[in-house]
Enzyme design. Structure first.
Site, PDB file in Angstrom:
ATOM      1  N   LYS A  83     -10.014  -0.571  10.861  1.00 37.75           N
ATOM      2  CA  LYS A  83     -10.144  -1.816  10.088  1.00 37.75           C
ATOM      3  C   LYS A  83     -10.395  -3.022  11.001  1.00 37.75           C
ATOM      4  O   LYS A  83     -10.568  -4.138  10.528  1.00 37.75           O
ATOM      5  CB  LYS A  83      -8.879  -2.053   9.264  1.00 37.75           C
ATOM      6  CG  LYS A  83      -8.666  -1.003   8.162  1.00 37.75           C
ATOM      7  CD  LYS A  83      -7.455  -1.362   7.329  1.00 37.75           C
ATOM      8  CE  LYS A  83      -6.931  -0.204   6.523  1.00 37.75           C
ATOM      9  NZ  LYS A  83      -7.749   0.132   5.353  1.00 37.75           N
TER      10      LYS A  83
ATOM     11  N   HIS B 253       0.872  -1.179   0.000  1.00 36.90           N
ATOM     12  CA  HIS B 253       0.000   0.000   0.000  1.00 36.90           C
ATOM     13  C   HIS B 253       0.913   1.235   0.000  1.00 36.90           C
ATOM     14  O   HIS B 253       2.027   1.193   0.539  1.00 36.90           O
ATOM     15  CB  HIS B 253      -0.823  -0.056   1.298  1.00 36.90           C
ATOM     16  CG  HIS B 253      -1.902   0.954   1.430  1.00 36.90           C
ATOM     17  ND1 HIS B 253      -1.661   2.253   1.802  1.00 36.90           N
ATOM     18  CD2 HIS B 253      -3.244   0.851   1.301  1.00 36.90           C
ATOM     19  CE1 HIS B 253      -2.813   2.909   1.883  1.00 36.90           C
ATOM     20  NE2 HIS B 253      -3.789   2.083   1.574  1.00 36.90           N
TER      21      HIS B 253
ATOM     22  N   GLN C 121      -4.246  -5.201   7.211  1.00 36.91           N
ATOM     23  CA  GLN C 121      -5.277  -6.118   6.704  1.00 36.91           C
ATOM     24  C   GLN C 121      -5.328  -7.429   7.474  1.00 36.91           C
ATOM     25  O   GLN C 121      -6.388  -8.047   7.577  1.00 36.91           O
ATOM     26  CB  GLN C 121      -5.059  -6.412   5.210  1.00 36.91           C
ATOM     27  CG  GLN C 121      -5.286  -5.223   4.303  1.00 36.91           C
ATOM     28  CD  GLN C 121      -6.714  -4.674   4.369  1.00 36.91           C
ATOM     29  OE1 GLN C 121      -7.668  -5.384   4.684  1.00 36.91           O
ATOM     30  NE2 GLN C 121      -6.853  -3.388   4.096  1.00 36.91           N
TER      31      GLN C 121
ATOM     32  N   ASP D 297       3.387  -4.477   8.194  1.00 34.94           N
ATOM     33  CA  ASP D 297       2.141  -3.735   8.048  1.00 34.94           C
ATOM     34  C   ASP D 297       1.011  -4.758   8.201  1.00 34.94           C
ATOM     35  O   ASP D 297       0.752  -5.542   7.289  1.00 34.94           O
ATOM     36  CB  ASP D 297       2.128  -3.074   6.661  1.00 34.94           C
ATOM     37  CG  ASP D 297       0.769  -2.489   6.305  1.00 34.94           C
ATOM     38  OD1 ASP D 297      -0.199  -2.717   7.053  1.00 34.94           O
ATOM     39  OD2 ASP D 297       0.685  -1.818   5.262  1.00 34.94           O
TER      40      ASP D 297
ATOM     41  N   CYS E 213      -4.794   2.322  -3.607  1.00 35.38           N
ATOM     42  CA  CYS E 213      -3.536   2.877  -3.047  1.00 35.38           C
ATOM     43  C   CYS E 213      -2.361   1.934  -3.292  1.00 35.38           C
ATOM     44  O   CYS E 213      -1.469   1.798  -2.450  1.00 35.38           O
ATOM     45  CB  CYS E 213      -3.652   3.178  -1.555  1.00 35.38           C
ATOM     46  SG  CYS E 213      -4.858   4.440  -1.186  1.00 35.38           S
TER      47      CYS E 213
END
Ligand code: PLP
Length: 410
Positions: free
Chosen positions: A231, A128, A208, A205, A369
């Site tokens: 999220k 991203h 998600q 990261d 993104c």
């Protein structure tokens, strides 16, 4: 859709999310944009209301009752985040605005202090923009080079190529555990192990993966990890950064201001201990409390049930959507989260998104993104349906029907 065979009570879960009762354009909302933001359960909404109605006060400063109670609650939220990611200590948990701010913090603090000319940083083609741009900003200033792990045609990272990129020049590897565009889940532990062998640090990261899989920073042995509250069923404006305590201790502050100091004189300022050193100014107190409610909600449901339900939805949706002539699924990694990107011959993804929106179906269309990934795939955009704990097979059927109808326009 009442009780499924794994004891996951879908009807009860759906009843926890008030927005699911709303009609959009005269039909029930089918919310399939969960990779962008999840909906909020009543537990989180109530927690925010309770704070603003009964508890509002600044933390870490006041000598009065509300402030000290607020401080206790705020720090209790940090403990819940610690438990959620299985960090050793609350000193390793920093509240941030989200994943983006966490990556910027590490790039500007650890990166600024440690990168020197000629150093290399490894990212991946799946990233991203928020795990690309902060690194570009610091590496261009410091004269470092960014190297990129390529992705194969089905959307998996090429581990062998990664091993070729690693060298003693590598100072940082920053990568996502789950792609927001293709849903690819990467076994980051072997990437971390290999990076550590050449002395590099690793940032994960987890924006998600945090709502979809358990996070265990001790098992992973990553140096930094970040996720976003919005999220994981939590509020906006809050997220967290995990960092190994000795690294955080060694890093300079990211921002200056109140709460992050030990002593200020005109000559010199000394810093507070971690994590306060990285939390300048009044923090997102309500956000932290809402995040605690959200993470408790997830942990109460349990990841076994979440994974089983979302895996079922992904398999069902993949099978059903592939029956639509001219539809091509983009990203078919062996290990995938419940994120389904696709394109339809002769139809622009944004047009598809707008047409099915008329039928109450909320998906995302665009580059998500991830412009470098789109370039690699040779696509300007995809349509992305992303599923969560409250979605149903019935909603997949509505998505399919809405796409079949949309095709009539092209
Ligand atoms: N990383 C990934 C994989 C994402 O999907 C996102 C958001 O979509 C981000 C980072 C950025 O998260 P935020 O905007 O909450 O900071």
């Amino acid at each position: 859709m009442s009780q499924d065979n794994r004891g996951f009570n879908l009807e009860k879960v759906r009843a926890d999310f008030p927005l699911l009762t709303r009609d959009i354009r005269g039909v029930p909302l089918v919310y399939l944009d969960n990779a962008a933001s999840t909906l909020k359960p009543i537990h989180v909404i109530d927690r925010l209301q309770q704070y603003y109605r009964n508890e509002t006060s600044n933390v870490h400063r006041g000598a009065h009752y509300l402030s000290s109670q607020g401080t206790v609650a705020y720090e209790a939220s940090r403990e819940t985040v610690r438990r959620f990611v299985n960090a050793k200590s609350i000193h390793e948990i920093i509240f941030t605005r989200g994943t983006t701010e966490a990556v910027n913090l590490v790039a500007q603090s650890w990166g600024r202090a440690n990168f020197k000319e000629g150093d290399e940083i490894i990212l991946t083609e799946l990233e991203h923009h928020s795990n690309i741009v902060p690194w570009q900003m610091i590496t261009s200033e410091k004269g470092c080079k960014i190297k990129v792990i390529p992705v194969n045609d089905i959307g998996e990272l090429e581990f062998d190529k990664y091993l070729e990129l690693l060298s003693p020049k590598t100072k940082m590897v920053s990568m996502s555990s789950c792609s927001n565009t293709l849903g690819t889940v990467t076994d980051v532990s072997k990437y971390i192990e290999a990076a550590h062998r050449v002395g590099a640090k690793v940032m994960i990261d987890a924006a998600q993966s945090a709502p979809q899989f358990p996070t265990d920073v001790q098992k992973l042995d990553c140096d930094f990890l970040a996720f976003s509250g919005h999220k994981v069923f939590g509020p906006y404006g809050i997220g967290a950064l995990f960092g190994k305590e000795e690294l955080l201790e060694s890093m300079p502050p990211y921002q200056g201001g109140g709460s992050m100091i030990s002593e200020v004189t005109w000559e010199k300022t000394t810093w507070a201990a971690v994590p306060q050193k990285f939390e300048a100014g009044t923090p997102a107190i309500s956000g932290a409390l809402g995040l605690e409610a959200a993470l408790s909600y997830i942990m109460d449901l349990g990841f076994d049930a979440i994974i089983a339900h979302e895996h079922d939805l992904l398999e069902y949706a993949t099978r059903e959507l592939k029956e639509i002539p001219g539809l091509r699924v983009v990203g078919e990694a062996k290990n995938k989260a419940a994120i389904l990107s696709f394109v339809i011959d002769g139809a622009h993804p944004s047009d598809i998104g707008s047409i099915i929106d008329q039928q109450g179906v909320a998906v995302r269309a665009g580059h998500h993104c991830c412009q470098p990934l789109m370039k690699r795939l040779g696509l300007p955009a995809t349509v992305r349906a992303s599923f969560s704990i409250y979605n149903t097979r019935g909603e997949v059927d509505i998505l399919k029907q809405s796409l079949i109808k949309a095709k009539e326009f092209f």
